[in-house]
Scaffold this motif. Sequence first.
Motif, PDB file in Angstrom:
ATOM      1  N   TYR A   1      -5.133 -11.160 -23.244  1.00  0.00           N
ATOM      2  CA  TYR A   1      -5.473 -10.083 -22.312  1.00  0.00           C
ATOM      3  C   TYR A   1      -6.197 -10.634 -21.093  1.00  0.00           C
ATOM      4  O   TYR A   1      -7.161 -11.378 -21.215  1.00  0.00           O
ATOM      5  CB  TYR A   1      -6.350  -9.042 -22.995  1.00  0.00           C
ATOM      6  N   ASN A   2      -5.713 -10.288 -19.916  1.00  0.00           N
ATOM      7  CA  ASN A   2      -6.360 -10.677 -18.680  1.00  0.00           C
ATOM      8  C   ASN A   2      -6.321  -9.477 -17.738  1.00  0.00           C
ATOM      9  O   ASN A   2      -5.246  -9.095 -17.262  1.00  0.00           O
ATOM     10  CB  ASN A   2      -5.657 -11.868 -18.051  1.00  0.00           C
ATOM     11  N   PRO A   3      -7.439  -8.863 -17.453  1.00  0.00           N
ATOM     12  CA  PRO A   3      -7.425  -7.666 -16.615  1.00  0.00           C
ATOM     13  C   PRO A   3      -7.032  -7.946 -15.166  1.00  0.00           C
ATOM     14  O   PRO A   3      -6.604  -7.047 -14.462  1.00  0.00           O
ATOM     15  CB  PRO A   3      -8.869  -7.162 -16.690  1.00  0.00           C
ATOM     16  N   LEU A   4      -7.162  -9.194 -14.719  1.00  0.00           N
ATOM     17  CA  LEU A   4      -6.816  -9.507 -13.342  1.00  0.00           C
ATOM     18  C   LEU A   4      -5.314  -9.554 -13.119  1.00  0.00           C
ATOM     19  O   LEU A   4      -4.826  -9.252 -12.040  1.00  0.00           O
ATOM     20  CB  LEU A   4      -7.440 -10.840 -12.931  1.00  0.00           C
ATOM     21  N   THR A   5      -4.566  -9.949 -14.130  1.00  0.00           N
ATOM     22  CA  THR A   5      -3.116 -10.031 -13.979  1.00  0.00           C
ATOM     23  C   THR A   5      -2.420  -8.762 -14.426  1.00  0.00           C
ATOM     24  O   THR A   5      -1.272  -8.534 -14.068  1.00  0.00           O
ATOM     25  CB  THR A   5      -2.560 -11.196 -14.802  1.00  0.00           C
ATOM     26  N   GLY A   6      -3.088  -7.954 -15.231  1.00  0.00           N
ATOM     27  CA  GLY A   6      -2.472  -6.734 -15.722  1.00  0.00           C
ATOM     28  C   GLY A   6      -1.592  -6.972 -16.923  1.00  0.00           C
ATOM     29  O   GLY A   6      -0.939  -6.059 -17.417  1.00  0.00           O
ATOM     30  N   GLU A   7      -1.534  -8.196 -17.413  1.00  0.00           N
ATOM     31  CA  GLU A   7      -0.705  -8.507 -18.565  1.00  0.00           C
ATOM     32  C   GLU A   7      -1.500  -8.347 -19.848  1.00  0.00           C
ATOM     33  O   GLU A   7      -2.691  -8.571 -19.891  1.00  0.00           O
ATOM     34  CB  GLU A   7      -0.204  -9.944 -18.473  1.00  0.00           C
ATOM     35  N   GLY A   8      -0.816  -7.962 -20.882  1.00  0.00           N
ATOM     36  CA  GLY A   8      -1.433  -7.908 -22.195  1.00  0.00           C
ATOM     37  C   GLY A   8      -2.230  -6.649 -22.459  1.00  0.00           C
ATOM     38  O   GLY A   8      -2.783  -6.493 -23.529  1.00  0.00           O
ATOM     39  N   GLY A   9      -2.326  -5.762 -21.518  1.00  0.00           N
ATOM     40  CA  GLY A   9      -3.090  -4.540 -21.702  1.00  0.00           C
ATOM     41  C   GLY A   9      -2.219  -3.422 -22.237  1.00  0.00           C
ATOM     42  O   GLY A   9      -1.085  -3.613 -22.664  1.00  0.00           O
ATOM     43  N   SER A  10      -2.744  -2.239 -22.220  1.00  0.00           N
ATOM     44  CA  SER A  10      -1.974  -1.090 -22.676  1.00  0.00           C
ATOM     45  C   SER A  10      -1.014  -0.649 -21.577  1.00  0.00           C
ATOM     46  O   SER A  10      -1.072  -1.107 -20.441  1.00  0.00           O
ATOM     47  CB  SER A  10      -2.931   0.046 -23.043  1.00  0.00           C
ATOM     48  N   SER A  11      -0.128   0.268 -21.896  1.00  0.00           N
ATOM     49  CA  SER A  11       0.871   0.704 -20.933  1.00  0.00           C
ATOM     50  C   SER A  11       0.277   1.678 -19.917  1.00  0.00           C
ATOM     51  O   SER A  11       0.889   1.958 -18.895  1.00  0.00           O
ATOM     52  CB  SER A  11       2.042   1.368 -21.659  1.00  0.00           C
ATOM     53  N   CYS A  12      -0.886   2.197 -20.186  1.00  0.00           N
ATOM     54  CA  CYS A  12      -1.530   3.136 -19.272  1.00  0.00           C
ATOM     55  C   CYS A  12      -2.156   2.375 -18.112  1.00  0.00           C
ATOM     56  O   CYS A  12      -2.857   1.397 -18.311  1.00  0.00           O
ATOM     57  CB  CYS A  12      -2.599   3.927 -20.022  1.00  0.00           C
ATOM     58  N   THR A  13      -1.891   2.811 -16.888  1.00  0.00           N
ATOM     59  CA  THR A  13      -2.497   2.173 -15.728  1.00  0.00           C
ATOM     60  C   THR A  13      -3.219   3.213 -14.909  1.00  0.00           C
ATOM     61  O   THR A  13      -2.821   4.381 -14.852  1.00  0.00           O
ATOM     62  CB  THR A  13      -1.436   1.492 -14.846  1.00  0.00           C
ATOM     63  N   TRP A  14      -4.275   2.792 -14.239  1.00  0.00           N
ATOM     64  CA  TRP A  14      -5.050   3.696 -13.388  1.00  0.00           C
ATOM     65  C   TRP A  14      -4.706   3.421 -11.946  1.00  0.00           C
ATOM     66  O   TRP A  14      -4.641   2.263 -11.522  1.00  0.00           O
ATOM     67  CB  TRP A  14      -6.541   3.459 -13.624  1.00  0.00           C
ATOM     68  N   ARG A  15      -4.490   4.473 -11.213  1.00  0.00           N
ATOM     69  CA  ARG A  15      -4.225   4.320  -9.789  1.00  0.00           C
ATOM     70  C   ARG A  15      -5.230   5.184  -9.035  1.00  0.00           C
ATOM     71  O   ARG A  15      -5.500   6.311  -9.430  1.00  0.00           O
ATOM     72  CB  ARG A  15      -2.805   4.769  -9.444  1.00  0.00           C
ATOM     73  N   PRO A  16      -5.732   4.673  -7.947  1.00  0.00           N
ATOM     74  CA  PRO A  16      -6.696   5.458  -7.185  1.00  0.00           C
ATOM     75  C   PRO A  16      -6.026   6.643  -6.498  1.00  0.00           C
ATOM     76  O   PRO A  16      -4.817   6.622  -6.241  1.00  0.00           O
ATOM     77  CB  PRO A  16      -7.232   4.460  -6.158  1.00  0.00           C
ATOM     78  N   GLY A  17      -6.832   7.640  -6.221  1.00  0.00           N
ATOM     79  CA  GLY A  17      -6.304   8.826  -5.524  1.00  0.00           C
ATOM     80  C   GLY A  17      -5.973   8.521  -4.083  1.00  0.00           C
ATOM     81  O   GLY A  17      -6.278   7.454  -3.558  1.00  0.00           O
ATOM     82  N   ARG A  18      -5.357   9.487  -3.416  1.00  0.00           N
ATOM     83  CA  ARG A  18      -4.979   9.297  -2.012  1.00  0.00           C
ATOM     84  C   ARG A  18      -6.202   9.284  -1.144  1.00  0.00           C
ATOM     85  O   ARG A  18      -7.172   9.986  -1.371  1.00  0.00           O
ATOM     86  CB  ARG A  18      -4.067  10.436  -1.577  1.00  0.00           C
ATOM     87  N   ARG A  19      -6.149   8.462  -0.114  1.00  0.00           N
ATOM     88  CA  ARG A  19      -7.243   8.418   0.845  1.00  0.00           C
ATOM     89  C   ARG A  19      -7.028   9.438   1.937  1.00  0.00           C
ATOM     90  O   ARG A  19      -5.910   9.847   2.210  1.00  0.00           O
ATOM     91  CB  ARG A  19      -7.341   7.015   1.453  1.00  0.00           C
ATOM     92  N   GLY A  20      -8.108   9.819   2.563  1.00  0.00           N
ATOM     93  CA  GLY A  20      -8.012  10.711   3.698  1.00  0.00           C
ATOM     94  C   GLY A  20      -8.203  12.151   3.290  1.00  0.00           C
ATOM     95  O   GLY A  20      -8.328  12.501   2.122  1.00  0.00           O
ATOM     96  N   PRO A  21      -8.209  13.003   4.289  1.00  0.00           N
ATOM     97  CA  PRO A  21      -8.438  14.422   4.012  1.00  0.00           C
ATOM     98  C   PRO A  21      -7.214  15.041   3.342  1.00  0.00           C
ATOM     99  O   PRO A  21      -6.086  14.581   3.477  1.00  0.00           O
ATOM    100  CB  PRO A  21      -8.656  15.014   5.403  1.00  0.00           C
ATOM    101  N   SER A  22      -7.477  16.069   2.596  1.00  0.00           N
ATOM    102  CA  SER A  22      -6.359  16.746   1.939  1.00  0.00           C
ATOM    103  C   SER A  22      -5.526  17.483   2.981  1.00  0.00           C
ATOM    104  O   SER A  22      -6.041  17.997   3.972  1.00  0.00           O
ATOM    105  CB  SER A  22      -6.894  17.733   0.890  1.00  0.00           C
ATOM    106  N   SER A  23      -4.235  17.520   2.745  1.00  0.00           N
ATOM    107  CA  SER A  23      -3.363  18.188   3.707  1.00  0.00           C
ATOM    108  C   SER A  23      -3.302  19.669   3.339  1.00  0.00           C
ATOM    109  O   SER A  23      -2.795  20.058   2.309  1.00  0.00           O
ATOM    110  CB  SER A  23      -1.973  17.560   3.693  1.00  0.00           C
ATOM    111  N   GLY A  24      -3.858  20.447   4.185  1.00  0.00           N
ATOM    112  CA  GLY A  24      -3.890  21.883   3.930  1.00  0.00           C
ATOM    113  C   GLY A  24      -3.161  22.657   5.028  1.00  0.00           C
ATOM    114  O   GLY A  24      -2.651  22.086   5.971  1.00  0.00           O
ATOM    115  N   GLY A  25      -3.118  23.924   4.906  1.00  0.00           N
ATOM    116  CA  GLY A  25      -2.354  24.713   5.849  1.00  0.00           C
ATOM    117  C   GLY A  25      -3.136  25.360   6.838  1.00  0.00           C
ATOM    118  O   GLY A  25      -3.478  25.446   7.885  1.00  0.00           O
TER     119      GLY A  25
END
Length: 89
Positions: free
Chosen positions: A65-89
């Motif tokens: 397991y190496n968290p820097l390469t992403g290998e050997g971990g679980s299949s679940c990955t975390w992705r950060p949310g979108r940057r910037g203001p929310s697009s509203g109407g």
Amino acid sequence: MQEELDAKCVCVCKQQEEEKRRQKIEIWESMQQGKSYKGAAEEASSSTTVPKPKTDKKPLRGADYNPLTGEGGSSCTWRPGRRGPSSGG
């Protein structure tokens, strides 16, 4: 009366400083002999302590397991949310 209290305080303070100095010397000597710092402090305070049983520590993840390469971990990955203001109407 104040002079007597001052004299007692000076005497007590000197005794405390001398005790601290002795403890530092004991710690330094134990380190020179290759002993640990905690061992010297515990011996100085009391020698009747019972050692704790050692437990086997197992690694939380596999060896590949190496968290820097992403290998050997679980299949679940975390992705950060979108940057910037929310697009509203």
